[in-house]
Design an enzyme around this catalytic site. Structure first.
Site, PDB file in Angstrom:
ATOM      1  CB  CYS A  78      -0.982  -0.040   1.171  1.00 12.77           C
ATOM      2  SG  CYS A  78      -2.409   1.058   0.953  1.00 12.77           S
ATOM      3  CG  HIS A 170      -3.145  -3.581   3.806  1.00 14.92           C
ATOM      4  ND1 HIS A 170      -2.160  -2.911   4.508  1.00 14.92           N
ATOM      5  CD2 HIS A 170      -3.842  -2.638   3.130  1.00 14.92           C
ATOM      6  CE1 HIS A 170      -2.277  -1.616   4.274  1.00 14.92           C
ATOM      7  NE2 HIS A 170      -3.286  -1.419   3.437  1.00 14.92           N
ATOM      8  CD  GLU A 172      -0.251  -5.687   6.024  1.00 17.85           C
ATOM      9  OE1 GLU A 172      -0.695  -4.525   6.148  1.00 17.85           O
ATOM     10  OE2 GLU A 172      -0.024  -6.203   4.909  1.00 17.85           O
TER      11      GLU A 172
END
Length: 197
Positions: A78, A170, A172
């Site tokens: 991002c 994302h 994660e």
């Protein structure tokens, strides 16, 4: 040792995922944190303008750019993608990015927070992968040396150039560790290449 830029944004989730895979992490918060060698670097999501300003104010920008340009493996998500991009549209920041990734990125391409969404799309080499987009950019154009890994609605959202992996989403924030595993494989390959050079 994986350095995780910890100035702002979603860095803790990256650390947790990398540690679950057996990697050691060091948070990078000030210039002296760069004194020790790093095997890889994570540039997390967050606010790219704030991150650029802090990198400049803390004297970290030039050293990190030197290492990335020198082949340090990077995983950028991002805002991290925006930091790496050679060119950015919809970006009024007076601070430069690293400019090491040969792409043009549109900042906030999917709108503000209400434009956040999740999807599952195919990633090259990984197959179907869950993607979470939060105030996300996308890549408008990529140079021939950039390998496109994924698209959503025709827009490029994941790329790889040499040892740089950059995503508009994302990974994660989910449970699928395959992107981070691929990044750690890049770290191992780069370390092996250094030893044999």
């Amino acid at each position: 040792m994986i350095g995780v830029l910890a100035l702002q944004g979603a860095f803790i989730e990256h650390e947790q995922m990398l540690r679950s895979l057996g990697a050691e992490c060091r948070e990078l918060r000030e210039r002296r944190d760069l004194d020790a060698p790093l095997d890889g670097l994570v540039l997390p999501g967050g606010e790219s303008t704030v991150q650029k300003k802090l990198l400049a104010d803390l004297g970290m920008f030039d050293e990190l750019r030197r290492r990335i340009a020198g082949g340090l493996p990077v995983l950028a998500t991002c805002a991290g993608l925006i930091l790496l991009a050679e060119d950015t549209t919809q970006d009024a920041s007076p601070y430069p990015g690293f400019g090491t990734l040969h792409v043009r990125v549109r900042r906030n391409a999917y709108g503000r927070q209400l434009g956040s969404f999740s999807t599952v799309q195919t990633m090259k080499g990984l197959g179907p992968f869950p993607m979470r987009f939060i105030r996300a950019p996308f890549i408008e154009a990529a140079a021939p040396d950039v390998d496109v890994l994924a698209r959503v609605d025709g827009n490029i959202v994941a790329v790889k150039q040499a040892h740089q992996i950059a995503l508009a989403f994302h990974p994660e924030l989910g449970r699928d560790t395959r992107v981070h595993e691929a990044f750690l494989n890049e770290v191992v390959a780069a370390a092996s290449a250094r030893r044999s050079a």
